[in-house]
Design a protein around this motif. Structure first.
Motif, PDB file in Angstrom:
ATOM      1  N   ARG A 150      37.062  41.379  47.563  1.00 32.54           N
ATOM      2  CA  ARG A 150      36.837  42.610  47.840  1.00 32.54           C
ATOM      3  C   ARG A 150      35.741  42.839  49.050  1.00 32.54           C
ATOM      4  O   ARG A 150      35.085  41.449  49.272  1.00 32.54           O
ATOM      5  N   ILE A 151      35.658  43.956  49.464  1.00 32.06           N
ATOM      6  CA  ILE A 151      34.760  44.088  50.775  1.00 32.06           C
ATOM      7  C   ILE A 151      33.734  44.860  50.287  1.00 32.06           C
ATOM      8  O   ILE A 151      33.645  45.955  49.752  1.00 32.06           O
ATOM      9  N   MET A 152      32.417  44.424  50.602  1.00 31.05           N
ATOM     10  CA  MET A 152      31.266  45.012  50.358  1.00 31.05           C
ATOM     11  C   MET A 152      30.541  45.240  51.676  1.00 31.05           C
ATOM     12  O   MET A 152      30.241  44.498  52.437  1.00 31.05           O
ATOM     13  N   ARG A 153      30.223  46.594  51.748  1.00 28.66           N
ATOM     14  CA  ARG A 153      29.427  46.968  53.046  1.00 28.66           C
ATOM     15  C   ARG A 153      27.883  47.464  52.906  1.00 28.66           C
ATOM     16  O   ARG A 153      27.665  48.132  51.772  1.00 28.66           O
ATOM     17  N   ASP A 154      27.137  46.745  53.751  1.00 25.30           N
ATOM     18  CA  ASP A 154      25.587  46.904  53.848  1.00 25.30           C
ATOM     19  C   ASP A 154      25.176  46.990  52.096  1.00 25.30           C
ATOM     20  O   ASP A 154      24.415  47.812  51.504  1.00 25.30           O
ATOM     21  N   GLN A 155      25.222  45.731  51.723  1.00 30.11           N
ATOM     22  CA  GLN A 155      24.762  45.363  50.401  1.00 30.11           C
ATOM     23  C   GLN A 155      24.120  43.929  50.066  1.00 30.11           C
ATOM     24  O   GLN A 155      24.442  43.266  50.862  1.00 30.11           O
ATOM     25  N   CYS A 156      23.482  43.983  49.167  1.00 31.67           N
ATOM     26  CA  CYS A 156      22.557  42.681  48.782  1.00 31.67           C
ATOM     27  C   CYS A 156      23.814  41.888  47.879  1.00 31.67           C
ATOM     28  O   CYS A 156      24.293  42.486  47.026  1.00 31.67           O
ATOM     29  N   LEU A 157      23.933  40.585  48.228  1.00 33.58           N
ATOM     30  CA  LEU A 157      24.920  39.690  47.563  1.00 33.58           C
ATOM     31  C   LEU A 157      24.260  39.755  45.918  1.00 33.58           C
ATOM     32  O   LEU A 157      25.105  39.619  45.065  1.00 33.58           O
ATOM     33  N   ASN A 158      23.090  39.793  45.878  1.00 34.67           N
ATOM     34  CA  ASN A 158      22.332  39.909  44.500  1.00 34.67           C
ATOM     35  C   ASN A 158      23.131  40.981  43.580  1.00 34.67           C
ATOM     36  O   ASN A 158      23.278  40.980  42.363  1.00 34.67           O
ATOM     37  N   ASP A 159      23.305  42.266  44.236  1.00 32.10           N
ATOM     38  CA  ASP A 159      24.212  43.148  43.484  1.00 32.10           C
ATOM     39  C   ASP A 159      25.467  43.028  43.177  1.00 32.10           C
ATOM     40  O   ASP A 159      26.107  43.786  42.503  1.00 32.10           O
ATOM     41  N   PHE A 160      26.095  41.701  43.258  1.00 31.30           N
ATOM     42  CA  PHE A 160      27.425  41.393  43.226  1.00 31.30           C
ATOM     43  C   PHE A 160      27.658  41.174  41.752  1.00 31.30           C
ATOM     44  O   PHE A 160      28.944  41.060  41.323  1.00 31.30           O
ATOM     45  N   GLN A 161      26.762  40.784  40.875  1.00 33.78           N
ATOM     46  CA  GLN A 161      27.061  40.265  39.353  1.00 33.78           C
ATOM     47  C   GLN A 161      28.080  41.264  38.870  1.00 33.78           C
ATOM     48  O   GLN A 161      28.703  40.503  38.130  1.00 33.78           O
ATOM     49  N   ASP A 162      27.645  42.452  38.687  1.00 31.76           N
ATOM     50  CA  ASP A 162      28.804  43.324  37.705  1.00 31.76           C
ATOM     51  C   ASP A 162      30.183  43.219  38.236  1.00 31.76           C
ATOM     52  O   ASP A 162      31.053  43.319  37.502  1.00 31.76           O
ATOM     53  N   LEU A 163      30.448  43.367  39.760  1.00 32.15           N
ATOM     54  CA  LEU A 163      31.694  43.165  40.222  1.00 32.15           C
ATOM     55  C   LEU A 163      32.350  41.658  40.154  1.00 32.15           C
ATOM     56  O   LEU A 163      33.625  41.731  39.719  1.00 32.15           O
ATOM     57  N   TYR A 164      31.362  40.675  39.808  1.00 34.38           N
ATOM     58  CA  TYR A 164      32.078  39.344  39.693  1.00 34.38           C
ATOM     59  C   TYR A 164      32.485  39.334  38.267  1.00 34.38           C
ATOM     60  O   TYR A 164      33.537  38.702  38.246  1.00 34.38           O
ATOM     61  N   HIS A 165      31.998  39.841  37.343  1.00 28.90           N
ATOM     62  CA  HIS A 165      32.366  39.763  35.904  1.00 28.90           C
ATOM     63  C   HIS A 165      33.832  40.558  35.891  1.00 28.90           C
ATOM     64  O   HIS A 165      34.923  39.906  35.213  1.00 28.90           O
ATOM     65  N   ASP A 166      34.036  41.524  36.551  1.00 30.66           N
ATOM     66  CA  ASP A 166      35.313  42.024  36.608  1.00 30.66           C
ATOM     67  C   ASP A 166      36.474  41.414  37.409  1.00 30.66           C
ATOM     68  O   ASP A 166      37.506  41.252  37.026  1.00 30.66           O
ATOM     69  N   LEU A 167      36.105  40.885  38.709  1.00 23.87           N
ATOM     70  CA  LEU A 167      36.973  40.088  39.359  1.00 23.87           C
ATOM     71  C   LEU A 167      37.193  38.870  38.765  1.00 23.87           C
ATOM     72  O   LEU A 167      38.438  38.169  38.835  1.00 23.87           O
ATOM     73  N   ARG A 168      36.402  38.060  37.889  1.00 24.63           N
ATOM     74  CA  ARG A 168      36.436  37.179  37.197  1.00 24.63           C
ATOM     75  C   ARG A 168      37.531  37.191  36.101  1.00 24.63           C
ATOM     76  O   ARG A 168      38.440  36.379  36.045  1.00 24.63           O
ATOM     77  N   GLU A 169      37.462  38.407  35.633  1.00 27.08           N
ATOM     78  CA  GLU A 169      38.562  38.539  34.307  1.00 27.08           C
ATOM     79  C   GLU A 169      40.045  38.803  35.015  1.00 27.08           C
ATOM     80  O   GLU A 169      41.040  38.351  34.293  1.00 27.08           O
ATOM     81  N   LYS A 170      40.034  39.286  36.356  1.00 30.28           N
ATOM     82  CA  LYS A 170      41.388  39.701  36.529  1.00 30.28           C
ATOM     83  C   LYS A 170      41.889  38.115  37.310  1.00 30.28           C
ATOM     84  O   LYS A 170      43.224  38.078  36.974  1.00 30.28           O
ATOM     85  N   VAL A 171      40.950  37.488  37.581  1.00 30.83           N
ATOM     86  CA  VAL A 171      41.765  36.274  38.165  1.00 30.83           C
ATOM     87  C   VAL A 171      42.016  35.391  36.915  1.00 30.83           C
ATOM     88  O   VAL A 171      43.201  34.643  37.011  1.00 30.83           O
ATOM     89  N   LEU A 172      41.269  35.442  36.069  1.00 33.41           N
ATOM     90  CA  LEU A 172      41.826  34.596  34.709  1.00 33.41           C
ATOM     91  C   LEU A 172      42.861  35.241  34.013  1.00 33.41           C
ATOM     92  O   LEU A 172      43.544  34.298  33.542  1.00 33.41           O
ATOM     93  N   ALA A 173      42.889  36.414  34.410  1.00 34.00           N
ATOM     94  CA  ALA A 173      44.170  36.977  33.425  1.00 34.00           C
ATOM     95  C   ALA A 173      45.500  36.563  34.231  1.00 34.00           C
ATOM     96  O   ALA A 173      46.600  36.752  33.480  1.00 34.00           O
ATOM     97  N   ALA A 174      45.505  36.213  35.460  1.00 37.29           N
ATOM     98  CA  ALA A 174      46.665  35.911  36.168  1.00 37.29           C
ATOM     99  C   ALA A 174      46.996  34.417  35.968  1.00 37.29           C
ATOM    100  O   ALA A 174      48.127  34.234  36.531  1.00 37.29           O
ATOM    101  N   GLN A 175      46.341  33.710  35.114  1.00 41.25           N
ATOM    102  CA  GLN A 175      46.580  32.320  35.072  1.00 41.25           C
ATOM    103  C   GLN A 175      46.596  31.924  33.626  1.00 41.25           C
ATOM    104  O   GLN A 175      45.951  32.635  32.664  1.00 41.25           O
ATOM    105  N   ARG A 176      47.212  30.849  33.230  1.00 41.01           N
ATOM    106  CA  ARG A 176      47.173  30.154  31.968  1.00 41.01           C
ATOM    107  C   ARG A 176      45.915  29.622  31.505  1.00 41.01           C
ATOM    108  O   ARG A 176      45.241  28.811  32.931  1.00 41.01           O
TER     109      ARG A 176
END
Length: 173
Positions: free
Chosen positions: A94-120
């Motif tokens: 994902r691309i984030m513009r003009d944001q703090c990386l600390n604000d990334f936590q909620d996005l991390y949960h979503d992206l983590r689930e997508k990554v894990l759903a694609a693998q056994r």
């Protein structure tokens, strides 16, 4: 003829955010879920900056400062996977513009689930994220392949323990 008195020149005020964007303009920061300090659950983040000598490590206090300042980020959540002696990386970028990386936590949960759903689940060795700053053009520069580390059964077992705790915390929240 008398000279006209000039008003003093007004200087532009200091802008800490702009200075930080220039200073952190070519940095990467990453962590793996299994890379934790012994005795507590804090993850170890690694930060590097691009200099004329190549990529150089940054101290922990500067790594913390990177996460607090607003910047443009390319964020990649990645899973190191292994099966039948073959290793690969599953990623979500994902691309984030003009944001703090600390604000990334909620996005991390979503992206983590997508990554894990694609693998056994049994093929996943470890999951983590990597973020790189950009100024003009958000190129990911193969972020998913930076510092993968060695895949081992011990690392996989540690990650599975961390993942169980992660899922319990999410369910409780």
């Amino acid at each position: 003829m008398a000279r006209k008195k000039q008003a003093p020149r007004k200087r532009k005020g200091h802008n800490g955010s702009k200075r930080a964007q220039r200073f952190f303009g070519r940095t990467r920061i990453w962590t793996w879920e299994s890379d934790r300090d012994h005795g507590n659950d804090a993850q170890n983040a690694v930060a590097v900056a691009r200099t004329i000598r190549g990529w150089e490590s940054l101290p922990a206090d500067i790594a913390q400062a990177i996460t607090r300042h607003r910047n443009n980020w390319v964020v990649c959540v990645r899973a190191l996977c292994c099966a039948n002696g073959e290793e690969w990386v599953e990623e979500e970028v994902r691309i984030m513009r003009d944001q703090c990386l600390n604000d990334f936590q909620d996005l991390y949960h979503d992206l983590r689930e997508k990554v894990l759903a694609a693998q056994r689940y049994d093929q996943v060795i470890d999951v983590g994220w990597i973020a790189g700053t950009w100024i003009n053009d958000p190129k990911d520069e193969e972020l998913s392949l930076v510092d993968l580390g060695a895949s081992s059964k011990a690392r996989q077992l540690l990650w599975q323990a961390v993942d169980r705790d992660y899922r319990k915390e999410l369910a409780a929240a």
